[in-house]
Enzyme design. Structure first.
Site, mmCIF file in Angstrom:
data_model
loop_
_atom_site.group_PDB
_atom_site.id
_atom_site.type_symbol
_atom_site.label_atom_id
_atom_site.label_comp_id
_atom_site.label_asym_id
_atom_site.label_seq_id
_atom_site.Cartn_x
_atom_site.Cartn_y
_atom_site.Cartn_z
ATOM 1 N N LYS A 26 -5.137 -2.438 7.448
ATOM 2 C CA LYS A 26 -6.151 -3.235 6.775
ATOM 3 C C LYS A 26 -7.389 -3.360 7.661
ATOM 4 O O LYS A 26 -8.508 -3.295 7.193
ATOM 5 C CB LYS A 26 -5.576 -4.624 6.489
ATOM 6 C CG LYS A 26 -5.791 -5.051 5.060
ATOM 7 C CD LYS A 26 -4.917 -6.213 4.717
ATOM 8 C CE LYS A 26 -5.712 -7.483 4.590
ATOM 9 N NZ LYS A 26 -4.893 -8.648 4.292
ATOM 10 N N CYS A 43 -1.568 -6.487 22.207
ATOM 11 C CA CYS A 43 -0.789 -5.844 21.148
ATOM 12 C C CYS A 43 -1.680 -4.766 20.538
ATOM 13 O O CYS A 43 -2.671 -5.069 19.891
ATOM 14 C CB CYS A 43 -0.352 -6.854 20.099
ATOM 15 S SG CYS A 43 0.342 -6.022 18.670
ATOM 16 N N CYS A 84 3.250 -9.329 14.934
ATOM 17 C CA CYS A 84 4.431 -8.445 14.820
ATOM 18 C C CYS A 84 5.720 -9.249 14.857
ATOM 19 O O CYS A 84 6.777 -8.691 14.641
ATOM 20 C CB CYS A 84 4.599 -7.444 15.956
ATOM 21 S SG CYS A 84 3.237 -6.802 16.787
ATOM 22 N N CYS A 98 3.683 -11.643 20.197
ATOM 23 C CA CYS A 98 2.604 -11.358 19.242
ATOM 24 C C CYS A 98 3.048 -11.894 17.883
ATOM 25 O O CYS A 98 3.976 -11.348 17.286
ATOM 26 C CB CYS A 98 2.309 -9.865 19.144
ATOM 27 S SG CYS A 98 1.182 -9.534 17.752
ATOM 28 N N LYS A 131 -3.327 5.825 11.433
ATOM 29 C CA LYS A 131 -2.363 5.025 10.685
ATOM 30 C C LYS A 131 -3.116 4.077 9.755
ATOM 31 O O LYS A 131 -4.136 3.517 10.137
ATOM 32 C CB LYS A 131 -1.496 4.225 11.659
ATOM 33 C CG LYS A 131 -0.329 3.607 10.949
ATOM 34 C CD LYS A 131 0.544 2.745 11.795
ATOM 35 C CE LYS A 131 1.382 1.904 10.844
ATOM 36 N NZ LYS A 131 2.158 0.885 11.444
ATOM 37 N N HIS A 189 -2.146 -4.808 16.668
ATOM 38 C CA HIS A 189 -2.981 -5.832 16.043
ATOM 39 C C HIS A 189 -4.245 -6.137 16.820
ATOM 40 O O HIS A 189 -5.005 -7.020 16.441
ATOM 41 C CB HIS A 189 -2.154 -7.104 15.830
ATOM 42 C CG HIS A 189 -1.043 -6.880 14.873
ATOM 43 N ND1 HIS A 189 0.246 -6.624 15.277
ATOM 44 C CD2 HIS A 189 -1.050 -6.812 13.529
ATOM 45 C CE1 HIS A 189 0.989 -6.423 14.223
ATOM 46 N NE2 HIS A 189 0.247 -6.529 13.148
ATOM 47 N N HIS A 230 0.854 -1.185 0.000
ATOM 48 C CA HIS A 230 0.000 0.000 0.000
ATOM 49 C C HIS A 230 0.893 1.238 0.000
ATOM 50 O O HIS A 230 2.115 1.133 -0.103
ATOM 51 C CB HIS A 230 -0.995 -0.034 1.167
ATOM 52 C CG HIS A 230 -0.373 -0.068 2.537
ATOM 53 N ND1 HIS A 230 0.364 0.972 3.049
ATOM 54 C CD2 HIS A 230 -0.377 -1.021 3.501
ATOM 55 C CE1 HIS A 230 0.783 0.672 4.265
ATOM 56 N NE2 HIS A 230 0.347 -0.543 4.563
ATOM 57 N N HIS A 236 4.178 1.357 2.008
ATOM 58 C CA HIS A 236 5.301 0.609 1.440
ATOM 59 C C HIS A 236 5.894 1.372 0.265
ATOM 60 O O HIS A 236 7.107 1.494 0.137
ATOM 61 C CB HIS A 236 4.843 -0.765 0.940
ATOM 62 C CG HIS A 236 4.185 -1.586 1.996
ATOM 63 N ND1 HIS A 236 2.887 -2.008 1.884
ATOM 64 C CD2 HIS A 236 4.637 -2.048 3.180
ATOM 65 C CE1 HIS A 236 2.575 -2.709 2.962
ATOM 66 N NE2 HIS A 236 3.614 -2.739 3.761
HETATM 67 O O1 ME8 Z 1 8.563 -3.614 8.853
HETATM 68 N N1 ME8 Z 1 3.266 5.220 6.236
HETATM 69 O O2 ME8 Z 1 7.991 -4.539 6.852
HETATM 70 P P1 ME8 Z 1 6.606 -3.843 6.559
HETATM 71 C C1 ME8 Z 1 4.584 5.203 5.995
HETATM 72 N N2 ME8 Z 1 9.695 -6.501 7.200
HETATM 73 N N3 ME8 Z 1 5.310 4.089 5.989
HETATM 74 C C2 ME8 Z 1 4.686 2.945 6.264
HETATM 75 C C3 ME8 Z 1 3.301 2.866 6.535
HETATM 76 C C4 ME8 Z 1 2.580 4.082 6.507
HETATM 77 N N4 ME8 Z 1 1.291 4.143 6.735
HETATM 78 N N5 ME8 Z 1 2.981 1.579 6.767
HETATM 79 C C5 ME8 Z 1 4.126 0.869 6.629
HETATM 80 C C6 ME8 Z 1 8.727 -4.421 7.987
HETATM 81 N N6 ME8 Z 1 5.146 1.686 6.332
HETATM 82 C C7 ME8 Z 1 9.900 -5.384 8.068
HETATM 83 C C8 ME8 Z 1 11.170 -4.643 7.709
HETATM 84 S S1 ME8 Z 1 13.801 -4.544 7.329
HETATM 85 C C9 ME8 Z 1 15.095 -5.533 7.620
HETATM 86 C C10 ME8 Z 1 12.406 -5.480 7.758
HETATM 87 C C11 ME8 Z 1 6.562 1.355 6.152
HETATM 88 O O3 ME8 Z 1 6.209 -4.359 5.240
HETATM 89 C C12 ME8 Z 1 7.148 0.826 7.449
HETATM 90 O O4 ME8 Z 1 7.450 1.869 8.318
HETATM 91 O O5 ME8 Z 1 5.685 -4.016 7.695
HETATM 92 C C13 ME8 Z 1 8.389 0.181 6.941
HETATM 93 O O6 ME8 Z 1 9.418 1.118 6.797
HETATM 94 C C14 ME8 Z 1 7.971 -0.342 5.562
HETATM 95 O O7 ME8 Z 1 6.739 0.300 5.245
HETATM 96 C C15 ME8 Z 1 7.831 -1.836 5.515
HETATM 97 O O8 ME8 Z 1 6.924 -2.293 6.458
#
Ligand code: ME8
Length: 650
Positions: free
Chosen positions: A309, A144, A129, A126, A306, A147, A18, A21
């Site tokens: 889903k 948590c 997470c 959790c 924030k 979630h 989304h 990401h």
């Molecule tokens: O955290 N606004 O993966 P992820 C801005 N796998 N950034 C956002 C956001 C939002 N609403 N929602 C998510 C992980 N992000 C781990 C990382 S690294 C070795 C492992 C950003 O898919 C979030 O802050 O949950 C993170 O930087 C990225 O999307 C990936 O989140």
């Protein structure tokens, strides 16, 4: 040649991509383009984080193997990269064999240095997470917040990382490298967290199979963050033979020495601790250099909250792509969000910015200038004439040069929105210059020819400078502007550090003049987005029939109802769903329903919802209601025909 290594977080394959990401990747892509333009040998890494209990569970629920699930999700993230024209040098997947070997090599190094030991872990975990949670009340599972579920008790043999041994070393590292965590507010946060004391970290699980096996003890699977963080070096071929790099056409097996340490890890602030505390500690333990900067950005909010889903407020990338151009999305994300702070995403704001800044601002300046070059200079870029060069032109040239310096300084400091403001300051100056000089009036007087040409030549130089500065942010439209200006090559290949006002441009034939950014009709597009989102649920919000079947919906009869003392909104209901005892449910419908009118009424109950306490009363299910109007009035769902209590809904 100087190098630059920038990474995004690797994405959890527990949800479809989304806007959040996209944002991390888009920032990294912009930085990578900028550094390439400045002549750096740049490596930009992104990818997917595929392991852990959570993924294992999702795959099971979907009735597919974890690998099949991950393959599908990795494609979705690669699709995001393609759709938005992002250009990473490599896309790592943690299920790759080369990554497994690298993560195991890191484990061995840390173990051989004496920082891993075996113990017994007992705690609250959790799975969503993949994080252990602090116990708040003795013996009670903590909730948590993210979630909205209770943590699970886990007790098992586990390997531990001796994080406690790194407290002083980390603090010394932060002290000596004040730019290692940015922005400064996050740096302070990290320092005080470490000062408050570090406990050893459990880094393996025996109850999880889907992950990287611990070397020499494959009963254990690595904790997903140990595995995931190591991607930043395994992708470069560290700890493996780099066959993945050769296969991707990056000919050298290992490029680790060339790029490590990373210049910047771009991360969301929610995962800062992992990157600014655990990761440097793992690297110190392995005797490897530490990343230069971890930059934590803020969160995109939607409707003030924030995106998630569960709340159903995620900004869908399919909708963004369908209604907006890539460059418009890039511009908005970088301009609207002060890098490091949270920002609210609305389609209305996106359309307004696109119209005001892009269509009416940059687009209009380019269009009116080039149209005049066509009309008054027969389509050839005019020359600056010494006799028409005066104080105003001198001032404008100084503004252009100051803009270049300020833009570069802001970009280097990761102040993307400030950099764009600076560029738009120049656009406003260019506009004002045209309005003041009125070349369209002067063009009627032949004796003013030199003046008209000089005015246009000055603004054309302004446009050239803007095309170069903005190329990392607006790659497609600035390439188009460059072509309209009739210039050879690409703006992305002109180094902004060497950019000047002066440029040999006279006599160049301009290209076809077209608007760079069409104006958008706000109301119409908003209405279309609204109906599109309603009618065409995108694949990211689809669920399978099996997923739906997990929700146990039952017809029930309310047999008792009363107000909850001290809570205006709550009713306590007893609902018969054909079990030996009626279910106790707490429902937030008190302002709309009187208890006595509910008794005897048929309702629909979610019967397998995890029980939770509301105001100390255990609620074992949820009654369904439609949410109506701006005040979100609940209207209970029921049946027109009679149904027995306990009947299943499908
Ligand atoms: O955290 N606004 O993966 P992820 C801005 N796998 N950034 C956002 C956001 C939002 N609403 N929602 C998510 C992980 N992000 C781990 C990382 S690294 C070795 C492992 C950003 O898919 C979030 O802050 O949950 C993170 O930087 C990225 O999307 C990936 O989140």
């Amino acid at each position: 040649m100087k190098t630059f290594y920038v990474t995004t977080p690797i994405y959890y394959v527990n949800s479809f991509p989304h806007l959040g990401h996209l944002y991390s990747t888009l920032v990294a892509d912009t930085l990578a383009r900028y550094k390439r333009q400045c002549g750096y040998d740049t490596f930009f890494l992104t990818g997917t984080d595929e392991h852990g209990q959570n993924i294992e569970r999702i795959a099971r629920e979907r009735g597919v193997t974890p690998q099949a699930h991950c393959d599908e999700m990795a494609e979705a993230f690669k699709g995001m990269i393609r759709d938005f024209g992002l250009e990473p040098n490599y896309f790592i997947r943690t299920s790759d064999a080369s990554h497994h070997r690298g993560a195991q090599a890191l484990w061995r190094r840390v173990r051989e240095a004496g920082y891993i030991y075996k113990g017994q872990y007992e705690g609250w975990f959790c799975p969503a997470c993949a994080e252990f949670k602090e116990e708040e009340e003795p013996g009670r599972p903590p909730l948590c917040e993210l979630h909205n579920r209770l943590a699970e008790r886990v007790a098992e043999e586990s390997y531990f990382f001796r994080l406690s041994a790194f407290q002083d070393r980390l603090l010394a590292f932060y002290r000596e490298n004040p730019e290692c965590v940015r922005p400064a507010s996050r740096y302070n946060e990290v320092v005080s967290f470490v000062k408050s004391g570090l406990k050893d970290l459990s880094i393996s699980r025996v109850s999880v199979r889907w992950g990287v096996p611990v070397p020499e003890d494959p009963q254990h699977t690595m904790y997903v963050w140990f595995d995931a963080l190591s991607n930043y070096i395994t992708a470069l071929g560290w700890g493996n033979e780099g066959e993945h790099l050769r296969a991707a056409g990056i000919s050298e097996g290992s490029i680790f020495e060339r790029y490590w340490p990373a210049d910047v890890h771009i991360v969301g602030k929610d995962i800062l601790r992992f990157h600014a505390v655990y990761w440097p500690a793992f690297l110190m333990a392995a005797g490897l250099p530490l990343p230069r900067t971890v930059y934590a950005h803020g969160m995109w909010l939607s409707g003030g909250r924030k995106m998630s889903k569960t709340l159903g407020n995620v900004i869908d990338l399919a909708v963004l792509r369908r209604f907006f151009s890539r460059d418009v999305v890039r511009y908005f994300c970088l301009r609207e969000m002060v890098f490091g702070e949270d920002a609210d995403f609305t389609y209305g704001a996106l359309i307004e910015r696109a119209n005001a800044d892009l269509a009416d601002g940059l687009g209009n300046l380019a269009h009116r200038t080039l149209t005049m070059v066509q009309r008054f200079c027969a389509g050839s870029l005019p020359e600056i004439s010494a006799k028409a060069w005066g104080g105003y032109e001198e001032e404008l040239r100084a503004t252009v040069e100051a803009t270049i310096r300020a833009f570069v300084a802001e970009f280097e400091a990761y102040n993307f929105s400030r950099a764009l403001e600076v560029a738009w300051g120049l656009i406003a100056r260019g506009d004002k210059y045209l309005s003041d000089m009125k070349p369209w009036d002067r063009a009627r007087r032949p004796e003013e020819r030199a003046r008209v040409e000089t005015v246009l030549a000055v603004v054309v130089r302004v446009l050239r400078v803007l095309a170069v500065l903005l190329a990392p942010v607006l790659p497609e439209t600035m390439r188009a502007l460059w072509a309209q200006l009739g210039l050879a090559g690409e703006p992305a290949r002109v180094n902004p550090l060497a950019l000047e006002f002066e440029a040999p441009m006279a006599g160049v034939r301009i290209g076809e003049v077209k608007p760079l950014f069409p104006r958008m009709e706000k109301e119409g597009i908003m209405a279309e987005i609204e109906s599109h989102s309603r009618l065409e649920a995108s694949p990211s919000s689809w669920i399978t029939i099996e997923e739906f079947a997990r929700v146990d919906l039952r017809a029930g009869t309310v047999v008792f109802a009363e107000k909850v003392a001290g809570a205006d909104k709550l009713l306590r209901l007893l609902v018969d769903i054909g079990e030996t005892e009626p279910r106790q449910v707490v429902a937030g419908i008190a302002p709309y329903y009187r208890p006595e009118e509910l008794v005897g009424r048929k309702v629909i109950l979610v019967a397998n919802l995890q029980p939770r306490k509301v105001r100390g009363i255990e609620s074992r299910g949820m009654v369904l209601a439609a949410v109506v109007g701006p005040e979100e009035r609940p209207v209970l769902a029921g049946f027109v025909e009679d149904v027995p209590s306990g009947a299943r809904l499908r």
